[in-house]
Scaffold this motif. Structure first.
Motif, PDB file in Angstrom:
ATOM      1  N   MET A  53      86.918   1.705  94.626  1.00 27.78           N
ATOM      2  CA  MET A  53      86.904   3.147  94.925  1.00 27.78           C
ATOM      3  C   MET A  53      87.390   3.948  93.718  1.00 27.78           C
ATOM      4  N   ILE A  54      86.867   5.140  93.618  1.00 29.52           N
ATOM      5  CA  ILE A  54      87.200   5.994  92.488  1.00 29.52           C
ATOM      6  C   ILE A  54      88.463   6.800  92.800  1.00 29.52           C
ATOM      7  N   ARG A  55      89.384   6.770  91.875  1.00 23.91           N
ATOM      8  CA  ARG A  55      90.609   7.529  92.041  1.00 23.91           C
ATOM      9  C   ARG A  55      90.417   8.928  91.455  1.00 23.91           C
ATOM     10  N   LEU A  56      90.930   9.930  92.146  1.00 23.31           N
ATOM     11  CA  LEU A  56      90.883  11.284  91.605  1.00 23.31           C
ATOM     12  C   LEU A  56      92.307  11.715  91.275  1.00 23.31           C
ATOM     13  N   PRO A  57      92.461  12.571  90.272  1.00 22.89           N
ATOM     14  CA  PRO A  57      93.820  12.987  89.909  1.00 22.89           C
ATOM     15  C   PRO A  57      94.474  13.759  91.054  1.00 22.89           C
ATOM     16  N   ALA A  58      95.773  13.681  91.143  1.00 16.75           N
ATOM     17  CA  ALA A  58      96.500  14.398  92.194  1.00 16.75           C
ATOM     18  C   ALA A  58      96.296  15.899  92.020  1.00 16.75           C
ATOM     19  N   PRO A  59      96.056  16.610  93.124  1.00 18.55           N
ATOM     20  CA  PRO A  59      95.927  18.068  93.018  1.00 18.55           C
ATOM     21  C   PRO A  59      97.226  18.667  92.481  1.00 18.55           C
ATOM     22  N   LYS A  60      97.085  19.764  91.739  1.00 18.62           N
ATOM     23  CA  LYS A  60      98.288  20.442  91.245  1.00 18.62           C
ATOM     24  C   LYS A  60      98.915  21.195  92.408  1.00 18.62           C
ATOM     25  N   PRO A  61     100.160  20.860  92.768  1.00 18.26           N
ATOM     26  CA  PRO A  61     100.770  21.522  93.937  1.00 18.26           C
ATOM     27  C   PRO A  61     100.848  23.037  93.766  1.00 18.26           C
ATOM     28  N   GLU A  62     101.116  23.483  92.537  1.00 20.66           N
ATOM     29  CA  GLU A  62     101.287  24.933  92.347  1.00 20.66           C
ATOM     30  C   GLU A  62      99.965  25.673  92.563  1.00 20.66           C
ATOM     31  N   VAL A  63      98.837  24.985  92.313  1.00 16.42           N
ATOM     32  CA  VAL A  63      97.535  25.617  92.557  1.00 16.42           C
ATOM     33  C   VAL A  63      97.225  25.580  94.058  1.00 16.42           C
ATOM     34  N   MET A  64      97.468  24.429  94.686  1.00 14.00           N
ATOM     35  CA  MET A  64      97.180  24.298  96.117  1.00 14.00           C
ATOM     36  C   MET A  64      97.973  25.329  96.930  1.00 14.00           C
ATOM     37  N   ALA A  65      99.196  25.573  96.492  1.00 11.85           N
ATOM     38  CA  ALA A  65     100.070  26.487  97.231  1.00 11.85           C
ATOM     39  C   ALA A  65      99.574  27.921  97.145  1.00 11.85           C
ATOM     40  N   ARG A  66      98.772  28.216  96.135  1.00 10.17           N
ATOM     41  CA  ARG A  66      98.351  29.611  95.928  1.00 10.17           C
ATOM     42  C   ARG A  66      96.899  29.850  96.339  1.00 10.17           C
ATOM     43  N   ARG A  67      96.381  28.978  97.164  1.00 12.13           N
ATOM     44  CA  ARG A  67      94.967  29.034  97.526  1.00 12.13           C
ATOM     45  C   ARG A  67      94.514  30.443  97.954  1.00 12.13           C
ATOM     46  N   ALA A  68      95.228  31.043  98.898  1.00 11.73           N
ATOM     47  CA  ALA A  68      94.813  32.351  99.429  1.00 11.73           C
ATOM     48  C   ALA A  68      94.804  33.402  98.321  1.00 11.73           C
ATOM     49  N   GLU A  69      95.823  33.345  97.502  1.00  8.25           N
ATOM     50  CA  GLU A  69      95.933  34.307  96.395  1.00  8.25           C
ATOM     51  C   GLU A  69      94.759  34.149  95.410  1.00  8.25           C
ATOM     52  N   ILE A  70      94.398  32.890  95.137  1.00 10.25           N
ATOM     53  CA  ILE A  70      93.301  32.605  94.202  1.00 10.25           C
ATOM     54  C   ILE A  70      91.973  33.111  94.768  1.00 10.25           C
ATOM     55  N   VAL A  71      91.738  32.828  96.047  1.00 11.43           N
ATOM     56  CA  VAL A  71      90.493  33.283  96.675  1.00 11.43           C
ATOM     57  C   VAL A  71      90.433  34.810  96.652  1.00 11.43           C
ATOM     58  N   ALA A  72      91.558  35.448  96.907  1.00 11.69           N
ATOM     59  CA  ALA A  72      91.590  36.920  96.893  1.00 11.69           C
ATOM     60  C   ALA A  72      91.298  37.447  95.492  1.00 11.69           C
TER      61      ALA A  72
ATOM     62  N   ALA B 157      84.345  35.890  83.664  1.00 10.70           N
ATOM     63  CA  ALA B 157      85.517  36.449  84.355  1.00 10.70           C
ATOM     64  C   ALA B 157      86.240  35.347  85.139  1.00 10.70           C
ATOM     65  N   VAL B 158      85.457  34.510  85.827  1.00 10.71           N
ATOM     66  CA  VAL B 158      86.051  33.424  86.615  1.00 10.71           C
ATOM     67  C   VAL B 158      86.783  32.452  85.690  1.00 10.71           C
ATOM     68  N   LEU B 159      86.143  32.099  84.568  1.00  7.43           N
ATOM     69  CA  LEU B 159      86.765  31.134  83.662  1.00  7.43           C
ATOM     70  C   LEU B 159      88.034  31.699  83.028  1.00  7.43           C
ATOM     71  N   ARG B 160      87.997  32.969  82.662  1.00  8.07           N
ATOM     72  CA  ARG B 160      89.203  33.594  82.084  1.00  8.07           C
ATOM     73  C   ARG B 160      90.368  33.494  83.066  1.00  8.07           C
ATOM     74  N   TYR B 161      90.056  33.791  84.326  1.00  5.96           N
ATOM     75  CA  TYR B 161      91.093  33.745  85.360  1.00  5.96           C
ATOM     76  C   TYR B 161      91.609  32.314  85.556  1.00  5.96           C
ATOM     77  N   CYS B 162      90.668  31.379  85.684  1.00  9.79           N
ATOM     78  CA  CYS B 162      91.067  29.989  85.932  1.00  9.79           C
ATOM     79  C   CYS B 162      91.863  29.447  84.750  1.00  9.79           C
ATOM     80  N   HIS B 163      91.443  29.792  83.538  1.00  8.42           N
ATOM     81  CA  HIS B 163      92.148  29.334  82.348  1.00  8.42           C
ATOM     82  C   HIS B 163      93.567  29.871  82.328  1.00  8.42           C
ATOM     83  N   ALA B 164      93.694  31.161  82.630  1.00 11.14           N
ATOM     84  CA  ALA B 164      95.017  31.795  82.590  1.00 11.14           C
ATOM     85  C   ALA B 164      95.953  31.186  83.622  1.00 11.14           C
ATOM     86  N   HIS B 165      95.376  30.685  84.733  1.00 15.69           N
ATOM     87  CA  HIS B 165      96.221  30.174  85.824  1.00 15.69           C
ATOM     88  C   HIS B 165      96.195  28.661  85.939  1.00 15.69           C
ATOM     89  N   GLY B 166      95.632  27.985  84.956  1.00 11.43           N
ATOM     90  CA  GLY B 166      95.649  26.519  84.958  1.00 11.43           C
ATOM     91  C   GLY B 166      94.861  25.896  86.107  1.00 11.43           C
TER      92      GLY B 166
END
Lengths: 392, 475
Positions: free
Chosen positions: B1-20, B67-76
């Motif tokens: 089975m293929i292993r995927l890297p662990a999700p970044k907790p700080e990103v997961m915690a901000r899901r609603a904020e990111i979508v907004a 615009a999306v990439l700038r945002y994603c880059h700035a927020h890791g």
């Protein structure tokens, strides 16, 4: 430029030399294109000329590997024996550079120079299936392999091909080769000027007849004198060359008087076009190559006002010869930019080559990526510094 | 089975904020954040692996992508580019903490220029969409992967896709002039253009086949070619795979390069025949489909020469199409090969190694032995002229043991490809599927160098991470 050329006898020796280098190294094969692009300021010159020999040739697999210093004629002869050839038809440019030695295969790959067949069969880089190289830290790397289709990992073959020895020193290349066509013929159309010539080429290349070369000769066919001529090459079985030649003759008659040239006339003609002989560059003149969309070619030639131009690649490759001055170079740069294309200063006296950008500048973000890639491949900046760009 | 890297907790915690935030920078219908609507994006053509992303954005312009990439880059935030999601190697498999940038709405053909034989298209235009757009004027776009009806040109560039006709026309890399792309920092760049062979480093060549790890490609300038006068196929069947391999060598050695040269082994012939009723010879061990192009007289000439070569090898069956319809009939089975295998087996894995063509008989023999050893059936179909194998390993996805065996079988085939001088993937890409086999082909130092090149484009490893290279434990 130093007189002392070191030619390591093995890849390991080359790697050790580079790893131990404490200053810039000029990298070359037989040095036949030393006068191309910017002069390299280095006390030591390292050549791959002692790394020679075909290491693998499988005609039925369309694959040939050779060490980087193998002279082109040796490879061409081995291929010819089995009815094959190098697809990209790389020119030697011996007349342009006054070279007396033959080019090496590593040099041809490093410069990614392609001849008339580039238009339809791909550039040198399209046929580089695998490489071995030494990076600027002395690390030996491989990329690609010895098969015709390979998308495994990042394609460093493409990155190193045409990189002019600034990212790594090629030690061995594996090339896709193809059968040479049993017959070559040429359709020549007399036209009123370069633009009319490119219109003929566009019509020929937009036909279903598999044209494999398309050029405009401003001074006509060699020896036939006067008047611009558009030429289209056919490389096929004899029956096909005959059939397609007649079809093109019919379809292109509306542009001007059409003649068909046989193989005996065609082979030297296309060799000459690849070598830019019809350009007629005088020894004291600078030489440029400009690459643009084919229909922009005549405009580039006119804009420079040199009066000397040869159009290949359907009009998209513009060979220019003109005064070896900064003014003339600025005119070429402006013409290339206005046409949405790129220029390469192919030949000029050292002071001019050192003073001007010999290829176009890149957008800042792309240039920054280039600096980072160079830092990965050659962190100490020892390989051919300044060959492509000042300070790079 | 293929292993995927662990999700970044700080990103997961901000899901609603990111979508907004994504909603604020894009038109109302361009952001998907609801779990149910993320479902279609959880997998691609390698459907054994599934992972819904954090969010999906469907931009319509390069500026929106930037615009999306700038945002994603700035927020890791990690980013997964996606075209039609047809990757067979899991190239578009999401990560739980990643934003998928789906390019399917960027589907406009911006320009066609016949005098210069090029077309400028957005990344979400389908491969076949380009050919369909110019076909009435007698032109076509040459690379033709099997998924060409669905797959998008942006994905083709990222995977350097091939197809049945690349023996003559080359792969995607050989048919490109320029790209518009967006870096992870959100910078819009152009490489190449409307001309051949840009001076300086070959960014166009490096980006082609880079599997979405270096940049997001939004626009592509492709070369279009005038279609030949016509094309016709022939079918030749032989008593053994060894003999068919010799025929392939003899054809290439004769100086004829057919436009296509396809090979099918017995299990594949049977599967295709049951599915398509193309009249394939069921007693043959191997079959070739050979196609030539030109006028009718030229087709006759080439097919005559090919027939002569095939006849030297005592064929069981030799059928030369006399009409375009008969050609289509010969191709019908081959083109439906994956579907045909899908009918006899609930699931299959499609492998994609390339080998030197001279190793064909040996490799097929070994694959046969492995098939017995693993107890799993395999059908072989491939592009014989360039040695690109497509073994289809049949298994049952409902049985975890069967899936595990199929994956091991596939890995063994790819190791064999490398052993005989070939490579892991000829046209499908490494993706996640072959990631952990990369050490078979490359030394650790070579992999590190390739990783460093990726790092030169994407310092923080946000763009399609966890693909192509074996995971490195975070320091």
């Amino acid at each position: 430029m130093s007189a002392r050329v070191e030619a390591p006898a093995s890849e390991a020796e080359l790697a050790a030399l580079i790893a131990a280098a404490t200053g810039p190294l000029a990298i070359e094969g037989n040095g036949t294109k030393r006068a191309m692009l910017r002069p390299v300021q280095a006390e030591r010159t390292v050549s791959t000329r002692a790394l020679t020999g075909i290491t693998l040739y499988k005609p039925e697999e369309l694959i040939l590997s050779a060490r980087a210093g193998t002279p082109l004629p040796e490879i061409a002869a081995a291929l010819a024996e089995r009815g094959q050839h190098l697809v990209a038809e790389s020119p030697t440019l011996a007349a342009i550079y006054g070279a007396t030695m033959p080019p090496t295969i590593g040099g041809l790959v490093s410069t990614n120079l392609s001849g008339p067949r580039r238009l339809t069969a791909g550039a040198m880089r399209d046929h580089v299936m695998g490489i071995r190289a030494v990076t600027g830290t002395g690390q030996v790397i491989r990329s690609g392999g010895r098969v015709l289709k390979n998308v495994t990992g990042l394609d460093l073959c493409k990155l190193l091909t045409g990189a002019q020895g600034t990212l790594g020193v090629l030690t061995e290349v594996t090339l896709k080769v193809l059968p040479r066509a049993p017959e070559t013929g040429t359709v020549a159309v007399r036209v009123a000027g370069l633009a009319a010539g490119v219109a003929v080429l566009s019509a020929g290349l937009g036909s279903p007849y598999g044209v494999s070369g398309a050029a405009v000769l401003p001074e006509g066919l060699p020896g036939a004198g006067g008047g611009t001529v558009a030429v289209l090459r056919l490389e096929e079985f004899p029956e096909s060359v005959a059939y397609r030649g007649e079809r093109l003759r019919g379809e292109l008659a509306r542009f001007g008087e059409v003649a068909l040239l046989d193989e005996a006339a065609s082979l030297p003609l296309w060799r000459a076009i690849g070598e830019a002989a019809p350009l007629g560059a005088a020894p004291e003149e600078a030489v440029w190559r400009v690459s643009v969309a084919p229909t922009e070619g005549p405009g580039v030639a006119a804009a420079t006002g040199f009066g000397k131009a040869l159009l290949d690649w359907g009009g998209g490759l513009v060979w220019l010869a003109g005064p070896a001055t900064e003014d003339a170079h600025r005119a070429v740069m402006a013409a290339a930019r206005a046409a949405g294309g790129v220029f390469t200063l192919m030949r000029a006296p050292d002071p001019l080559r050192a003073a001007v950008p010999v290829i176009p500048a890149e957008a800042p973000a792309l240039a920054a990526i280039g600096v980072r890639v160079k830092a990965v491949m050659d962190p100490r900046g020892v390989l051919n510094p300044g060959r492509l760009r000042a300070g790079g | 089975m293929i292993r995927l890297p662990a999700p970044k907790p700080e990103v997961m915690a901000r899901r609603a904020e990111i979508v907004a935030a994504l909603n604020a920078m894009l038109p109302a219908d361009a952001v998907i954040g609801e779990e149910l609507r993320l479902k279609p994006y959880e997998t691609d053509g390698l459907s054994a692996y599934r992972q819904p992303p954090l969010a999906v954005v469907l931009p319509r312009t390069t500026e929106e992508v930037a615009a999306v990439l700038r945002y994603c880059h700035a927020h890791g935030i990690r980013v997964i580019p996606r075209g039609a999601g047809t990757s067979l190697s899991g190239g578009a498999l999401p990560l739980a903490d990643a934003v998928v940038i789906g390019l399917m709405r960027m589907n406009r053909i911006l320009e066609v220029d016949y005098a210069n034989r090029l077309a400028v298209v957005e990344a979400g235009v389908t491969n076949l969409g380009i050919t369909n757009h110019v076909a009435s004027d007698g032109f076509f776009y040459a690379p033709d992967p099997s998924s060409q009806l669905a797959c998008m040109i942006g994905g083709n560039v990222n995977m350097n896709s091939g197809g049945a006709h690349c023996l003559k026309y080359g792969v995607t890399a050989n048919n490109l002039l320029g790209l518009k792309l967006v870096t992870i920092e959100g910078e819009i760049l152009e490489v190449g253009g409307r001309h051949l062979d840009a001076a300086g480093y070959d960014w166009l060549g490096l980006l082609t086949g880079s599997e979405g790890m270096l940049a997001v490609i939004t626009e592509v300038t492709v070369r279009i070619l005038r279609s030949p006068e016509g094309a016709r196929a022939m079918l030749a069947a032989f008593r053994s795979t060894e003999v068919a391999g010799q025929v392939v060598d003899a054809i290439i050695g004769s100086g004829i390069i057919p436009v296509a040269l396809e090979f099918m082994d017995k299990p594949c012939i049977h599967a295709c025949e049951a599915f398509a009723h193309a009249g394939y010879p069921l007693d043959a061990e191997a079959m070739l489909i050979i196609e030539v192009e030109g006028s009718v007289a030229e087709q006759d000439l080439f097919l005559g020469k090919l027939k002569e070569i095939c006849n030297r090898f005592d064929p069981i069956s030799l059928r030369v199409a006399q009409t375009a319809e008969e050609s289509l009939a010969i191709w019908k089975g081959r083109k439906g090969a994956f579907g045909a295998v899908g009918r006899i087996s609930p699931d299959y894995l499609c492998m994609d190694g390339t080998i030197p063509t001279g190793e064909l008989p040996f490799v097929l023999k070994r694959i046969g032995e492995m098939s017995t050893q693993y107890g799993l059936q395999v059908a072989n179909v491939f592009h014989a002229g360039d040695g690109n194998l497509h073994p289809l390993i049949m298994f049952d996805a409902n049985d975890p043991e069967s899936f595990r065996k199929a994956e091991n079988f596939g890995a063994d085939i790819l190791r064999l490809c490398v052993e005989v001088g070939g490579c892991l993937t000829g046209e499908h890409g490494v993706g996640v599927e072959k990631r952990d086999l990369m050490h078979v082909q490359f030394t650790p130092e070579e992999l590190d160098l390739q990783r460093a090149i990726k790092g030169a484009f994407d310092r923080d490893w946000l763009l399609n991470p966890a693909k192509v290279f074996p995971l490195v434990e975070a320091a």
